[in-house]
Design a protein around this motif. Sequence first.
Motif, PDB file in Angstrom:
ATOM      1  N   ALA A 130      26.431  44.699  40.506  1.00 27.18           N
ATOM      2  CA  ALA A 130      26.675  45.001  39.095  1.00 27.18           C
ATOM      3  C   ALA A 130      25.392  45.364  38.362  1.00 27.18           C
ATOM      4  O   ALA A 130      25.436  46.049  37.335  1.00 27.18           O
ATOM      5  CB  ALA A 130      27.353  43.817  38.418  1.00 27.18           C
TER       6      ALA A 130
ATOM      7  N   LEU B  41      29.683  50.886  32.937  1.00 29.96           N
ATOM      8  CA  LEU B  41      30.585  49.740  32.784  1.00 29.96           C
ATOM      9  C   LEU B  41      31.329  49.687  31.455  1.00 29.96           C
ATOM     10  O   LEU B  41      32.182  48.820  31.273  1.00 29.96           O
ATOM     11  CB  LEU B  41      29.815  48.427  32.988  1.00 29.96           C
ATOM     12  CG  LEU B  41      29.367  48.158  34.412  1.00 29.96           C
ATOM     13  CD1 LEU B  41      28.594  46.849  34.472  1.00 29.96           C
ATOM     14  CD2 LEU B  41      30.558  48.137  35.357  1.00 29.96           C
TER      15      LEU B  41
ATOM     16  N   CYS C 146      34.568  43.884  35.099  1.00 34.21           N
ATOM     17  CA  CYS C 146      33.627  43.839  36.210  1.00 34.21           C
ATOM     18  C   CYS C 146      33.309  42.398  36.542  1.00 34.21           C
ATOM     19  O   CYS C 146      32.832  41.641  35.700  1.00 34.21           O
ATOM     20  CB  CYS C 146      32.346  44.587  35.841  1.00 34.21           C
ATOM     21  SG  CYS C 146      31.081  44.570  37.123  1.00 34.21           S
TER      22      CYS C 146
ATOM     23  N   VAL D  39      26.351  42.722  32.584  1.00 31.71           N
ATOM     24  CA  VAL D  39      27.666  43.371  32.501  1.00 31.71           C
ATOM     25  C   VAL D  39      28.070  43.518  31.038  1.00 31.71           C
ATOM     26  O   VAL D  39      28.480  44.593  30.589  1.00 31.71           O
ATOM     27  CB  VAL D  39      28.732  42.578  33.294  1.00 31.71           C
ATOM     28  CG1 VAL D  39      30.135  43.082  32.992  1.00 31.71           C
ATOM     29  CG2 VAL D  39      28.439  42.632  34.793  1.00 31.71           C
TER      30      VAL D  39
ATOM     31  N   THR E  54      35.450  45.067  41.953  1.00 25.20           N
ATOM     32  CA  THR E  54      34.287  44.188  41.989  1.00 25.20           C
ATOM     33  C   THR E  54      34.699  42.776  42.368  1.00 25.20           C
ATOM     34  O   THR E  54      35.862  42.390  42.231  1.00 25.20           O
ATOM     35  CB  THR E  54      33.571  44.165  40.619  1.00 25.20           C
ATOM     36  OG1 THR E  54      34.504  43.819  39.598  1.00 25.20           O
ATOM     37  CG2 THR E  54      32.925  45.510  40.310  1.00 25.20           C
TER      38      THR E  54
END
Length: 188
Positions: free
Chosen positions: A122, A131, A136, A146, A169
């Motif tokens: 990530a 993102l 995620c 994130v 993810t």
Amino acid sequence: MTSKKILMITGDFTEDYETMVPFQTLQAVGHTVHAVCPDKKSGETVKTAIHDFEGDQTYTEKPGHNFALNADFDAIQVEDYDALVIPGGRAPEYLRLNSAVLDMVRHFFTANKPVAAVCHGAQILSAAGVLKDKKCSAYPACRPEVEQAGGEYADIPVDQAVTSGNLVTAPAWPAHPAWLAQFMALLK
């Protein structure tokens, strides 16, 4: 199932299981997987690290295997690939500083191709700016990245995965069955 051509971007001290398991599993079901690393060529290796959860405040790290790359980073044409895999470990913390890596990652999102990232992978996604408005999951220490990148952190059990559009993810390697199953569903 139609065989797909999958790119894996990795580097030194990538997490052993998060590199070896998807690389071998995706090949075993008939896909072509090219593993690349900036500044390295096919036949060269990256060192891996084994991360384990042994009751400490964070994971422990031990030397892993040498993982052989099978394609040249500088020679690949990202447009030729159907999907992307980003393993975790320590490699993402420095791979995210490479503008060519970030451009490659952006291609898969612009083209809406399947992407699978696990654990610290990530960090690359957040640095690439892909993102926004995506759910995620990642290793919990990556939650701030994130969220700062506009993603919604998926706080799920360590053995689960989440799909958000073209992105699959998971928090860490214990999620391989769920993570790889969800990724393979996107590859159909």
